[in-house]
Design a protein around this motif. Sequence first.
Motif, PDB file in Angstrom:
ATOM      1  N   PRO A   1       0.835  10.928  -2.122  1.00 32.66           N
ATOM      2  CA  PRO A   1       1.785   9.807  -2.118  1.00 32.66           C
ATOM      3  C   PRO A   1       1.142   8.468  -2.472  1.00 32.66           C
ATOM      4  O   PRO A   1       1.837   7.521  -2.824  1.00 32.66           O
ATOM      5  N   VAL A   2      -0.177   8.394  -2.394  1.00 29.70           N
ATOM      6  CA  VAL A   2      -0.896   7.173  -2.763  1.00 29.70           C
ATOM      7  C   VAL A   2      -1.298   7.267  -4.219  1.00 29.70           C
ATOM      8  O   VAL A   2      -2.041   8.167  -4.624  1.00 29.70           O
ATOM      9  N   ALA A   3      -0.807   6.348  -5.032  1.00 27.73           N
ATOM     10  CA  ALA A   3      -1.119   6.364  -6.458  1.00 27.73           C
ATOM     11  C   ALA A   3      -2.496   5.789  -6.745  1.00 27.73           C
ATOM     12  O   ALA A   3      -3.271   6.334  -7.543  1.00 27.73           O
ATOM     13  N   VAL A   4      -2.802   4.672  -6.100  1.00 27.33           N
ATOM     14  CA  VAL A   4      -4.077   3.990  -6.310  1.00 27.33           C
ATOM     15  C   VAL A   4      -4.596   3.527  -4.958  1.00 27.33           C
ATOM     16  O   VAL A   4      -3.852   2.954  -4.163  1.00 27.33           O
ATOM     17  N   ALA A   5      -5.878   3.782  -4.703  1.00 31.78           N
ATOM     18  CA  ALA A   5      -6.500   3.342  -3.459  1.00 31.78           C
ATOM     19  C   ALA A   5      -7.835   2.685  -3.766  1.00 31.78           C
ATOM     20  O   ALA A   5      -8.683   3.276  -4.441  1.00 31.78           O
ATOM     21  N   ILE A   6      -7.998   1.462  -3.308  1.00 30.73           N
ATOM     22  CA  ILE A   6      -9.257   0.743  -3.447  1.00 30.73           C
ATOM     23  C   ILE A   6      -9.662   0.286  -2.056  1.00 30.73           C
ATOM     24  O   ILE A   6      -9.134  -0.698  -1.525  1.00 30.73           O
ATOM     25  N   GLY A   7     -10.581   1.018  -1.446  1.00 30.96           N
ATOM     26  CA  GLY A   7     -10.963   0.723  -0.076  1.00 30.96           C
ATOM     27  C   GLY A   7      -9.769   0.905   0.839  1.00 30.96           C
ATOM     28  O   GLY A   7      -9.035   1.897   0.759  1.00 30.96           O
ATOM     29  N   PRO A   8      -9.500  -0.071   1.705  1.00 29.82           N
ATOM     30  CA  PRO A   8      -8.341   0.034   2.613  1.00 29.82           C
ATOM     31  C   PRO A   8      -7.016  -0.292   1.920  1.00 29.82           C
ATOM     32  O   PRO A   8      -5.953  -0.098   2.498  1.00 29.82           O
ATOM     33  N   PHE A   9      -7.094  -0.782   0.689  1.00 29.21           N
ATOM     34  CA  PHE A   9      -5.888  -1.182  -0.031  1.00 29.21           C
ATOM     35  C   PHE A   9      -5.332   0.010  -0.797  1.00 29.21           C
ATOM     36  O   PHE A   9      -6.049   0.650  -1.580  1.00 29.21           O
ATOM     37  N   ALA A  10      -4.063   0.346  -0.561  1.00 31.08           N
ATOM     38  CA  ALA A  10      -3.442   1.511  -1.205  1.00 31.08           C
ATOM     39  C   ALA A  10      -2.082   1.128  -1.759  1.00 31.08           C
ATOM     40  O   ALA A  10      -1.320   0.390  -1.132  1.00 31.08           O
ATOM     41  N   ILE A  11      -1.802   1.636  -2.961  1.00 33.48           N
ATOM     42  CA  ILE A  11      -0.495   1.452  -3.581  1.00 33.48           C
ATOM     43  C   ILE A  11       0.168   2.817  -3.688  1.00 33.48           C
ATOM     44  O   ILE A  11      -0.377   3.740  -4.297  1.00 33.48           O
ATOM     45  N   ARG A  12       1.334   2.950  -3.097  1.00 33.51           N
ATOM     46  CA  ARG A  12       2.037   4.228  -3.078  1.00 33.51           C
ATOM     47  C   ARG A  12       2.992   4.344  -4.265  1.00 33.51           C
ATOM     48  O   ARG A  12       3.439   3.338  -4.829  1.00 33.51           O
ATOM     49  N   TRP A  13       3.294   5.596  -4.603  1.00 32.05           N
ATOM     50  CA  TRP A  13       4.204   5.845  -5.710  1.00 32.05           C
ATOM     51  C   TRP A  13       5.567   5.208  -5.455  1.00 32.05           C
ATOM     52  O   TRP A  13       6.226   4.750  -6.388  1.00 32.05           O
ATOM     53  N   TYR A  14       5.982   5.183  -4.204  1.00 33.71           N
ATOM     54  CA  TYR A  14       7.286   4.617  -3.882  1.00 33.71           C
ATOM     55  C   TYR A  14       7.322   3.125  -4.209  1.00 33.71           C
ATOM     56  O   TYR A  14       8.299   2.610  -4.751  1.00 33.71           O
ATOM     57  N   ALA A  15       6.232   2.428  -3.887  1.00 33.57           N
ATOM     58  CA  ALA A  15       6.155   1.002  -4.215  1.00 33.57           C
ATOM     59  C   ALA A  15       6.128   0.806  -5.726  1.00 33.57           C
ATOM     60  O   ALA A  15       6.771  -0.113  -6.258  1.00 33.57           O
ATOM     61  N   LEU A  16       5.392   1.658  -6.425  1.00 31.96           N
ATOM     62  CA  LEU A  16       5.346   1.561  -7.884  1.00 31.96           C
ATOM     63  C   LEU A  16       6.715   1.809  -8.500  1.00 31.96           C
ATOM     64  O   LEU A  16       7.070   1.205  -9.522  1.00 31.96           O
ATOM     65  N   ALA A  17       7.493   2.709  -7.898  1.00 37.16           N
ATOM     66  CA  ALA A  17       8.844   2.972  -8.410  1.00 37.16           C
ATOM     67  C   ALA A  17       9.705   1.727  -8.305  1.00 37.16           C
ATOM     68  O   ALA A  17      10.457   1.395  -9.237  1.00 37.16           O
ATOM     69  N   TYR A  18       9.605   1.005  -7.189  1.00 35.81           N
ATOM     70  CA  TYR A  18      10.356  -0.241  -7.040  1.00 35.81           C
ATOM     71  C   TYR A  18       9.909  -1.268  -8.079  1.00 35.81           C
ATOM     72  O   TYR A  18      10.732  -1.921  -8.732  1.00 35.81           O
ATOM     73  N   ILE A  19       8.594  -1.413  -8.238  1.00 32.81           N
ATOM     74  CA  ILE A  19       8.063  -2.401  -9.176  1.00 32.81           C
ATOM     75  C   ILE A  19       8.476  -2.064 -10.601  1.00 32.81           C
ATOM     76  O   ILE A  19       8.958  -2.925 -11.355  1.00 32.81           O
ATOM     77  N   ALA A  20       8.296  -0.793 -10.978  1.00 27.65           N
ATOM     78  CA  ALA A  20       8.651  -0.369 -12.338  1.00 27.65           C
ATOM     79  C   ALA A  20      10.150  -0.497 -12.578  1.00 27.65           C
ATOM     80  O   ALA A  20      10.587  -0.891 -13.666  1.00 27.65           O
ATOM     81  N   GLY A  21      10.955  -0.163 -11.576  1.00 25.72           N
ATOM     82  CA  GLY A  21      12.400  -0.270 -11.721  1.00 25.72           C
ATOM     83  C   GLY A  21      12.839  -1.709 -11.959  1.00 25.72           C
ATOM     84  O   GLY A  21      13.697  -1.977 -12.811  1.00 25.72           O
ATOM     85  N   ILE A  22      12.237  -2.642 -11.226  1.00 21.42           N
ATOM     86  CA  ILE A  22      12.589  -4.053 -11.394  1.00 21.42           C
ATOM     87  C   ILE A  22      12.132  -4.566 -12.758  1.00 21.42           C
ATOM     88  O   ILE A  22      12.877  -5.253 -13.464  1.00 21.42           O
ATOM     89  N   LEU A  23      10.926  -4.203 -13.182  1.00 18.95           N
ATOM     90  CA  LEU A  23      10.403  -4.673 -14.468  1.00 18.95           C
ATOM     91  C   LEU A  23      11.202  -4.098 -15.644  1.00 18.95           C
ATOM     92  O   LEU A  23      11.590  -4.831 -16.564  1.00 18.95           O
TER      93      LEU A  23
END
Length: 288
Positions: A13-35
Motif C-alpha cells: 500500500p506504500v508507493a514510496v518510502a523515504i525513511g519515516p516518510f511514506a506516500i501511499r497509493w491512496y494519497a497518490l490517487a487523490y493527487i493524480a485525480g485532482i491534477l
Amino acid sequence: MPFFAIAFPVFDPVAVAIGPFAIRWYALAYIAGILLGWLYARMLLQRERLWGGPAPITPVQFDDFILWVTIGIILGGRTGYVLFYNLDFFITHPAEIFELWKGGMSFHGGFMGCVVAVALFGWKRNVSIASLGDITCAVGPIGLFLGRIANFINGELWGRPADDTVPWAMVFPHAGPLPRHPSQLYEAGLEGIVLFLILALMIRAGALKRPGLIIGAFLTFYGLARITGEFFREPDPQLGFLWGGLTMGMLLSVPMVIAGIVVMLLARRAKRAPQSTSLPAGSSEATK
C-alpha cells in the motif's frame, strides 16, 4: 464456491518510502485525480464551441478553485465517513478523526464538500455556480476511477462471496478464504469509465450550454452506478446490511438519483445559454 479463483495480486500500500516518510497509493490517487481533473477542466473551458461562446469561468479562476475543492473533498469525505459509517467508534475515539492516513473517506461526504466549495467560490468570485458545478462534475469520474483502483491495490472494500459463475473471483488477503467479487474494479468501471463517457458524450452534444445539466446527470448516473456496485460489494462490517438487505451506500445514493433527475429537468426547461456570433468589427451589433 467457485472451483478456482484468481490469486489477488498483493501490492504494498506504500508507493514510496523515504525513511519515516511514506506516500501511499491512496494519497497518490487523490493527487493524480485532482491534477488530471484540473487539466481536463482547463481543456473544456478553453473550447468555446462547447459553451456556445466564452466559458462563464476562466481557466485562471478554475486554477484558484482547485484549492477550494481539494479542501472540500478532504473535509467532506472525512466528515461523511465519521457521520455515516463509524460514528459510534469516533465518539469514543475522537482524536482518530484527524488520523486520515489510516483511511476512511466517504464519497457522499466528499461530494457534499464539493457542493459547499462550489457554492462558496461561485458566490465569492461572482461566477456561475451551476456552470462551475458542471465542470467539477465533468471531471469527477477521473478521481472516482483512480480512487477505486487504489481501493483494489489496498485490498479493501472487497466484494461479496462469488459463486461458480464468476471465474474472476479473488481471495482477498484480509477477507477470509472465500473467493469474492473484485467489486472495486466493478465500481472503477461504472463510476469511473462509464460515467466519464456518459458525461463526455453529453458535453459533446452541448450539455454545458444548459447550466446544471451535467450536475444532474452526474448525480443520477453516479447514484445508479453506486447502487449497482453495492449489490456486489460487502457492506462495512460495523454496519452490515440495513433494512431489507439495503446498504448504507444504497441509501445515500437514492436521494442522489432523485435529486439528479429533478436538476436535469430544471436545466432542460431553463433558457439555453446564448451562443456567441462572430460579427464584423465595424458593424453596429459588434459595437453595442
